[in-house]
Structure formats: structure tokens, C-alpha cells
Design a protein around this motif. Structure first.
Motif, PDB file in Angstrom:
ATOM      1  N   ARG A  33     -80.727 -36.387 104.399  1.00 39.44           N
ATOM      2  CA  ARG A  33     -80.029 -35.574 105.408  1.00 39.44           C
ATOM      3  C   ARG A  33     -79.984 -36.290 106.751  1.00 39.44           C
ATOM      4  O   ARG A  33     -80.783 -37.168 107.027  1.00 39.44           O
ATOM      5  CB  ARG A  33     -80.780 -34.262 105.616  1.00 39.44           C
ATOM      6  CG  ARG A  33     -81.112 -33.619 104.310  1.00 39.44           C
ATOM      7  CD  ARG A  33     -80.690 -32.205 104.243  1.00 39.44           C
ATOM      8  NE  ARG A  33     -81.410 -31.606 103.145  1.00 39.44           N
ATOM      9  CZ  ARG A  33     -82.280 -30.632 103.294  1.00 39.44           C
ATOM     10  NH1 ARG A  33     -82.498 -30.134 104.481  1.00 39.44           N
ATOM     11  NH2 ARG A  33     -82.905 -30.169 102.244  1.00 39.44           N
TER      12      ARG A  33
ATOM     13  N   SER B 101     -76.123 -40.387 101.730  1.00 32.55           N
ATOM     14  CA  SER B 101     -75.547 -39.275 100.942  1.00 32.55           C
ATOM     15  C   SER B 101     -74.474 -38.557 101.744  1.00 32.55           C
ATOM     16  O   SER B 101     -73.426 -38.190 101.222  1.00 32.55           O
ATOM     17  CB  SER B 101     -76.600 -38.221 100.581  1.00 32.55           C
ATOM     18  OG  SER B 101     -77.704 -38.802  99.990  1.00 32.55           O
TER      19      SER B 101
ATOM     20  N   SER C  20     -71.271 -40.708 101.728  1.00 29.98           N
ATOM     21  CA  SER C  20     -70.524 -40.625 100.463  1.00 29.98           C
ATOM     22  C   SER C  20     -69.890 -39.251 100.316  1.00 29.98           C
ATOM     23  O   SER C  20     -68.711 -39.131  99.964  1.00 29.98           O
ATOM     24  CB  SER C  20     -71.447 -40.832  99.262  1.00 29.98           C
ATOM     25  OG  SER C  20     -72.297 -41.915  99.448  1.00 29.98           O
TER      26      SER C  20
ATOM     27  N   GLN D 148     -86.584 -41.050  96.604  1.00 30.43           N
ATOM     28  CA  GLN D 148     -86.937 -39.764  95.992  1.00 30.43           C
ATOM     29  C   GLN D 148     -86.797 -39.838  94.474  1.00 30.43           C
ATOM     30  O   GLN D 148     -87.269 -38.975  93.756  1.00 30.43           O
ATOM     31  CB  GLN D 148     -86.059 -38.644  96.560  1.00 30.43           C
ATOM     32  CG  GLN D 148     -86.281 -38.487  98.067  1.00 30.43           C
ATOM     33  CD  GLN D 148     -85.564 -37.281  98.643  1.00 30.43           C
ATOM     34  OE1 GLN D 148     -85.663 -36.177  98.121  1.00 30.43           O
ATOM     35  NE2 GLN D 148     -84.841 -37.480  99.733  1.00 30.43           N
ATOM     36  N   GLU D 149     -86.134 -40.902  93.994  1.00 31.13           N
ATOM     37  CA  GLU D 149     -85.979 -41.103  92.557  1.00 31.13           C
ATOM     38  C   GLU D 149     -87.242 -41.704  91.942  1.00 31.13           C
ATOM     39  O   GLU D 149     -87.299 -41.905  90.729  1.00 31.13           O
ATOM     40  CB  GLU D 149     -84.798 -42.036  92.272  1.00 31.13           C
ATOM     41  CG  GLU D 149     -83.451 -41.467  92.676  1.00 31.13           C
ATOM     42  CD  GLU D 149     -83.179 -41.603  94.171  1.00 31.13           C
ATOM     43  OE1 GLU D 149     -83.953 -42.288  94.861  1.00 31.13           O
ATOM     44  OE2 GLU D 149     -82.196 -41.008  94.643  1.00 31.13           O
TER      45      GLU D 149
ATOM     46  N   ASP E 239     -78.360 -46.268  87.060  1.00 29.49           N
ATOM     47  CA  ASP E 239     -78.687 -45.252  86.079  1.00 29.49           C
ATOM     48  C   ASP E 239     -77.374 -44.901  85.390  1.00 29.49           C
ATOM     49  O   ASP E 239     -76.381 -44.616  86.051  1.00 29.49           O
ATOM     50  CB  ASP E 239     -79.279 -44.019  86.775  1.00 29.49           C
ATOM     51  CG  ASP E 239     -79.615 -42.919  85.787  1.00 29.49           C
ATOM     52  OD1 ASP E 239     -80.777 -42.845  85.355  1.00 29.49           O
ATOM     53  OD2 ASP E 239     -78.705 -42.142  85.431  1.00 29.49           O
ATOM     54  N   LYS E 240     -77.387 -44.941  84.064  1.00 31.96           N
ATOM     55  CA  LYS E 240     -76.164 -44.718  83.278  1.00 31.96           C
ATOM     56  C   LYS E 240     -75.407 -43.464  83.710  1.00 31.96           C
ATOM     57  O   LYS E 240     -74.188 -43.443  83.809  1.00 31.96           O
ATOM     58  CB  LYS E 240     -76.546 -44.600  81.799  1.00 31.96           C
ATOM     59  CG  LYS E 240     -76.383 -45.902  81.053  1.00 31.96           C
ATOM     60  CD  LYS E 240     -75.197 -45.781  80.134  1.00 31.96           C
ATOM     61  CE  LYS E 240     -74.588 -47.088  79.773  1.00 31.96           C
ATOM     62  NZ  LYS E 240     -73.231 -47.099  79.397  1.00 31.96           N
ATOM     63  N   VAL E 241     -76.152 -42.382  83.938  1.00 34.58           N
ATOM     64  CA  VAL E 241     -75.507 -41.104  84.243  1.00 34.58           C
ATOM     65  C   VAL E 241     -75.320 -40.898  85.742  1.00 34.58           C
ATOM     66  O   VAL E 241     -74.227 -40.574  86.208  1.00 34.58           O
ATOM     67  CB  VAL E 241     -76.326 -39.930  83.657  1.00 34.58           C
ATOM     68  CG1 VAL E 241     -75.728 -38.594  84.078  1.00 34.58           C
ATOM     69  CG2 VAL E 241     -76.396 -40.040  82.143  1.00 34.58           C
ATOM     70  N   PHE E 242     -76.383 -41.113  86.508  1.00 38.96           N
ATOM     71  CA  PHE E 242     -76.328 -40.758  87.928  1.00 38.96           C
ATOM     72  C   PHE E 242     -75.865 -41.893  88.832  1.00 38.96           C
ATOM     73  O   PHE E 242     -75.614 -41.680  90.013  1.00 38.96           O
ATOM     74  CB  PHE E 242     -77.685 -40.217  88.381  1.00 38.96           C
ATOM     75  CG  PHE E 242     -78.019 -38.924  87.691  1.00 38.96           C
ATOM     76  CD1 PHE E 242     -77.457 -37.732  88.134  1.00 38.96           C
ATOM     77  CD2 PHE E 242     -78.825 -38.904  86.579  1.00 38.96           C
ATOM     78  CE1 PHE E 242     -77.719 -36.542  87.484  1.00 38.96           C
ATOM     79  CE2 PHE E 242     -79.098 -37.713  85.914  1.00 38.96           C
ATOM     80  CZ  PHE E 242     -78.542 -36.530  86.374  1.00 38.96           C
ATOM     81  N   GLY E 243     -75.770 -43.070  88.291  1.00 38.06           N
ATOM     82  CA  GLY E 243     -75.267 -44.187  89.079  1.00 38.06           C
ATOM     83  C   GLY E 243     -76.366 -44.887  89.857  1.00 38.06           C
ATOM     84  O   GLY E 243     -77.010 -45.785  89.354  1.00 38.06           O
TER      85      GLY E 243
ATOM     86  N   PRO F  69     -79.614 -44.627  93.134  1.00 30.62           N
ATOM     87  CA  PRO F  69     -80.452 -43.803  94.019  1.00 30.62           C
ATOM     88  C   PRO F  69     -79.665 -43.470  95.292  1.00 30.62           C
ATOM     89  O   PRO F  69     -78.677 -44.149  95.604  1.00 30.62           O
ATOM     90  CB  PRO F  69     -81.636 -44.712  94.361  1.00 30.62           C
ATOM     91  CG  PRO F  69     -81.585 -45.861  93.425  1.00 30.62           C
ATOM     92  CD  PRO F  69     -80.183 -45.978  92.935  1.00 30.62           C
ATOM     93  N   SER F  70     -80.135 -42.482  96.032  1.00 30.66           N
ATOM     94  CA  SER F  70     -79.359 -42.008  97.187  1.00 30.66           C
ATOM     95  C   SER F  70     -79.358 -42.982  98.363  1.00 30.66           C
ATOM     96  O   SER F  70     -78.735 -42.723  99.381  1.00 30.66           O
ATOM     97  CB  SER F  70     -79.878 -40.655  97.653  1.00 30.66           C
ATOM     98  OG  SER F  70     -81.109 -40.832  98.320  1.00 30.66           O
TER      99      SER F  70
ATOM    100  N   PHE G 169     -72.102 -44.454  97.626  1.00 28.37           N
ATOM    101  CA  PHE G 169     -71.264 -44.498  96.423  1.00 28.37           C
ATOM    102  C   PHE G 169     -69.800 -44.779  96.751  1.00 28.37           C
ATOM    103  O   PHE G 169     -69.064 -45.304  95.923  1.00 28.37           O
ATOM    104  CB  PHE G 169     -71.333 -43.154  95.686  1.00 28.37           C
ATOM    105  CG  PHE G 169     -72.606 -42.935  94.924  1.00 28.37           C
ATOM    106  CD1 PHE G 169     -73.756 -42.523  95.571  1.00 28.37           C
ATOM    107  CD2 PHE G 169     -72.646 -43.121  93.548  1.00 28.37           C
ATOM    108  CE1 PHE G 169     -74.925 -42.306  94.865  1.00 28.37           C
ATOM    109  CE2 PHE G 169     -73.819 -42.905  92.838  1.00 28.37           C
ATOM    110  CZ  PHE G 169     -74.962 -42.495  93.496  1.00 28.37           C
TER     111      PHE G 169
END
Lengths: 314, 132
Positions: A18, A109, A112, A206-207, A235-239, A241-242, A246
Motif C-alpha cells: 500500500r 501493486s 499495476s 509477503q510471499e 509463479d505459474k499461476v500468480f506471476g 511477487p508484489s 506487472f
């Protein structure tokens, strides 16, 4: 703030996904004497980490203090030198009694998310909003502002017009490379740059990734360490870390190649959902259904609710 | 062809297995299997008295909790290997279940006009038509 360690500790108490503001006390003299204020940003280009907006202000006739602190073109200063100057701004009596500062940390974040809104919010808009917020905050805390100097990467005219409209009472100057022309902008630039550097130094994933800034580098797409991070930490799904923006093409292109394909609903330029209601031209040339019977249409109730008969185990 | 669903996990007392949280994401992800939801997604959920926000691949999401209709439970079934023949028998194993769904929209507050919410109307209608 008395030291850079304190700055780091403060950053650590904040949620790094944030935005937050770090702001100095207002020097008493700034409430009465006419003051100038400088604005600059750090970390606009990097694909990693926050962008930081910095401001600094002091009485108009106190340029000499800024010069004695060493505020000059911050790009020509080394990291150590910038750290040293910010530390002086925190601790040196002359500085503390005359120069106030603030920084807004804009999380990757947030960047993005803004750029991937349905109605896109560009980085220039995010930047302007932040600058305006910080100037307002300082004015509301009782500083007698008369002059504002802003460094910009984008076209100065638009920026200047917007600021003049919001702050009609100030003399506003928006210029490219203002950082190297006006010491008050150099000071703002140092606040922004050092804050960003320390944000990266204390970045907590945080990951759960155990990795230090020495491993992911400066965040600039050209930095070999950053390149490696963008290539390897997928990460295959989430891409990612923040820490990663992106919306940067470096990240987008890499994910297109290496992560699972993700498709959001299509949106055209007006922000409206696309509907394919134009028949393709070939449909007029195909034979009608062989035995002429139309497939029975399901009741509107189902159609409106997107319900259809399917095999759940397909 | 017949479909068999086996349950080796017991009668659902195990809360960690049968009371997981499901996320309904407004995005087609071309991947099947486990996902690091707890590490990559859940830390970023914010809750402002029921109005949830999160982020997925940089996209802003707005969400809300949806309870399963009364009398229903959700079960996750997995198939180790899909038989090659079209009409072969199929065997599934119960892998867990969930009681709560978090429904997410891309940058749009969830409302009763969302497809999933509208589809749920069928539950009540079906009970009225086909129920005892």
C-alpha cells in the motif's frame, strides 16, 4: 527521524503493498516566512519496487542552506553522498530549523492496479495526483508557500497548467531537469531517491521469498540482477511477487512466455465490454440445418443466467 | 459410462480439508493443479466491512463473500488419470471441500447482476419445481 536506520524501521512498519507518506515536522520559520517547495520523483522507470514522490521546502531566502548541505543534481551524486545529505536534513540544526520534507511511497501493486483499471489510470496521472496531494498536505500543515518548482519527465506544459489551476496563488515552475537547476528540487529528489533505495533494502516479501536487494538489483530492466529476477521468480499461476510492476512490458512479455495464460474479459477503448453481435460474412453462405428443424431454444430464464446443460466432468 | 466418486477423507469433520476457502477469479487461467493462494493472493486481500479488494497479476479486484446455499456443500473431486476411451468408466477422488466462496470482479463492485449470483437463482427455482 534521526537516522537512516530509523527511516528503515519506519518503512518496515508499513504494508509494502500500500501507499504511505513519511513527513517531517514543519520548521516554525516556514509558517511565517514565504517558502519555496520542490517536487521530484524517484523510481519511475524500474520494473521492481515502489515509485517515490519527494518534496522539500524552505524559506525563499535560504538557498544557501541547501547549497551548504550539498543539494545539487542528485543524479551526479553517489548513493553514499545522497544518504549523507538526507541524514544531514534529519539531524543538522540549520537544516531541521529551516527545511521541511515529505515523501509518498507509491507501491508497485498500486501502480499495476492503476494501469490495469477498466478505465486506465496512467503513470503520469498517478504522478500528478501524488505531487498535488503532497503540496496540499504541506500547505494544510501551515507552511506559507509562495513558489513551487517541479521536475518532470513528461511534457511540462500540461503539468504546469494543471498545477496552476489547482494552486492559483503560487508561482509555479515545471521544468525538465529542474533537479539540476533548483537546489530545492535537488533536495526533494534526494528525499525521494534515498527513500526508494531504503524501501528496496528492507523489502519484505509477503510471499515468503527470502531474498535481499543485493540479489534482485536496482529494479531497472537493464540491470542483470533484475533481469535474472524477472526471468526466474515466476509463479505459474500468480506471476510475480508484489515487488514487480506487472504492467511493465518487461514483466508482461516474460509472463506471456513462461506463466499460465490468463485471459480477462475483453474491454475496448471506451471501457465497454465487447459483444460479438455481428454475424461473420461466411455465415450467410452456409447451408441451413439439414433436416430444417431448429434447435429448441432454452427459456430466457436460463439464458439470462448463463445456465446451460453441461457434463460437469468434461 | 459410469462416474464414481470415492471419498477416502472421512465424513467431513476435518475442517482444514472440508472448510477451505474458494476464490472465483474473473479470469481464465490455462492451468490445472495446485496454486500458491496462501502466499501470493491471500496476503493482499483487504476487507473494508465486507467490501473486499485484492490483486491478481496486477489487475485490481473487488470481491464479496458468497455463502453456499443452505443444504448444499461443495466438494473438490480430482481424477488421477483420464481414461483415453470416450465411454470408459471414470473414477474421481474427493480432495476436499469448501463452505465459502469469495467472488471477485475485475475493478467492479460485485452486485446481484453478476453472472454467478444470477445463476444461483436456479437453486430456489429448482427446489420449487422439482422438490417435494
Amino acid at each position: 527521524m534521526n537516522s537512516l536506520e530509523q527511516l528503515q524501521d519506519y518503512i518496515k512498519t508499513k504494508n509494502n503493498s500500500r501507499n504511505f507518506i513519511n513527513i517531517s515536522d514543519v520548521p516554525e520559520v516556514c509558517k511565517t516566512e514565504p517558502c519555496m517547495l520542490g517536487v521530484d520523483e524517484a523510481g519511475r522507470g524500474p520494473v521492481l519496487g515502489p515509485m517515490v514522490y519527494g518534496i522539500a521546502y524552505c524559506p525563499v531566502n535560504k538557498n544557501s542552506i541547501l547549497e551548504s548541505l550539498g543539494c545539487a543534481d542528485s543524479k551526479a551524486l553517489t548513493e553514499e553522498k545522497r544518504d549523507e545529505i538526507l541524514l544531514k536534513m534529519f539531524t543538522n540544526d540549520d537544516a531541521v530549523n529551516n527545511v521541511g520534507w515529505a515523501a509518498e511511497i507509491i507501491s508497485p501493486s498500486y501502480i499495476s492496479n492503476s494501469m490495469y483499471k477498466r478505465a486506465k489510470h496512467s503513470l503520469n496521472e498517478v504522478s500528478m495526483d501524488s505531487a498535488i496531494k503532497l503540496i496540499k498536505r504541506v500547505a494544510e500543515s501551515g507552511v506559507n508557500l509562495t513558489e513551487v518548482y517541479v521536475d518532470t519527465v513528461g511534457p511540462p506544459e500540461k503539468y504546469q497548467a494543471r498545477l496552476s489551476q489547482i494552486f492559483p496563488d503560487y508561482k509555479i515552475t515545471v521544468a525538465k531537469k529542474a533537479d539540476s537547476i533548483y537546489p530545492i528540487v535537488s533536495a526533494a529528489s534526494i528525499v525521494a531517491k534515498v527513500t526508494r533505495d531504503h524501501c528496496l533494502k528492507v523489502w519484505h516479501f509477503q510471499e515468503g521469498l527470502e531474498m535481499s536487494y543485493k540479489e534482485f538489483g536496482s529494479g531497472y530492466p537493464g540491470d542483470p540482477l533484475t533481469k535474472k529476477f524477472i526471468r526466474d521468480q515466476i509463479d505459474k499461476v500468480f506471476g510475480y511477487p508484489s515487488l514487480v510492476r506487472f504492467s511493465w512490458s518487461t514483466a508482461e512479455v516474460m509472463l506471456q512466455g513462461k506463466a499460465a495464460t490468463c485471459t480477462f474479459e475483453d474491454v475496448d477503448d471506451d471501457g465497454q465490454t465487447k459483444k460479438a453481435n455481428t454475424k461473420s460474412i461466411s455465415s450467410f453462405f452456409t447451408m441451413p440445418n439439414e433436416n430444417g428443424t431448429k434447435k429448441r431454444k432454452r427459456h430466457k430464464f436460463f439464458e439470462e443466467r448463463y445456465l446451460s446443460m453441461k457434463n460437469a466432468f468434461e | 459410462m459410469s462416474i464414481q466418486v470415492e471419498n477416502n477423507l472421512g465424513n467431513g469433520d476435518n475442517k482444514e480439508v472440508f472448510e477451505q476457502r474458494a476464490h472465483f477469479i474473473p479470469c481464465k487461467v490455462e492451468e490445472d493443479g495446485e496454486a500458491n493462494v496462501k502466499k501470493y493472493f491471500e496476503p493482499y486481500i483487504t476487507d473494508d466491512s465486507g467490501d473486499l479488494t485484492a490483486t491478481f497479476r496486477g489487475y485490481p479486484l473487488d470481491g464479496t463473500k458468497i455463502a453456499l446455499p443452505e443444504g448444499y456443500r461443495a466438494v473438490i473431486a480430482t481424477e488421477t488419470k483420464r481414461p483415453l476411451a470416450e465411454d470408459a468408466d471414470r473414477r474421481f477422488q474427493v480432495a476436499g471441500g469448501f463452505k465459502e466462496v469469495i467472488y471477485w470482479n475485475w475493478d467492479k463492485k460485485p452486485s446481484k447482476n453478476d453472472n454467478l449470483t444470477k445463476a444461483m437463482d436456479w437453486i430456489d427455482i429448482a427446489a420449487a419445481i422439482h422438490g417435494d
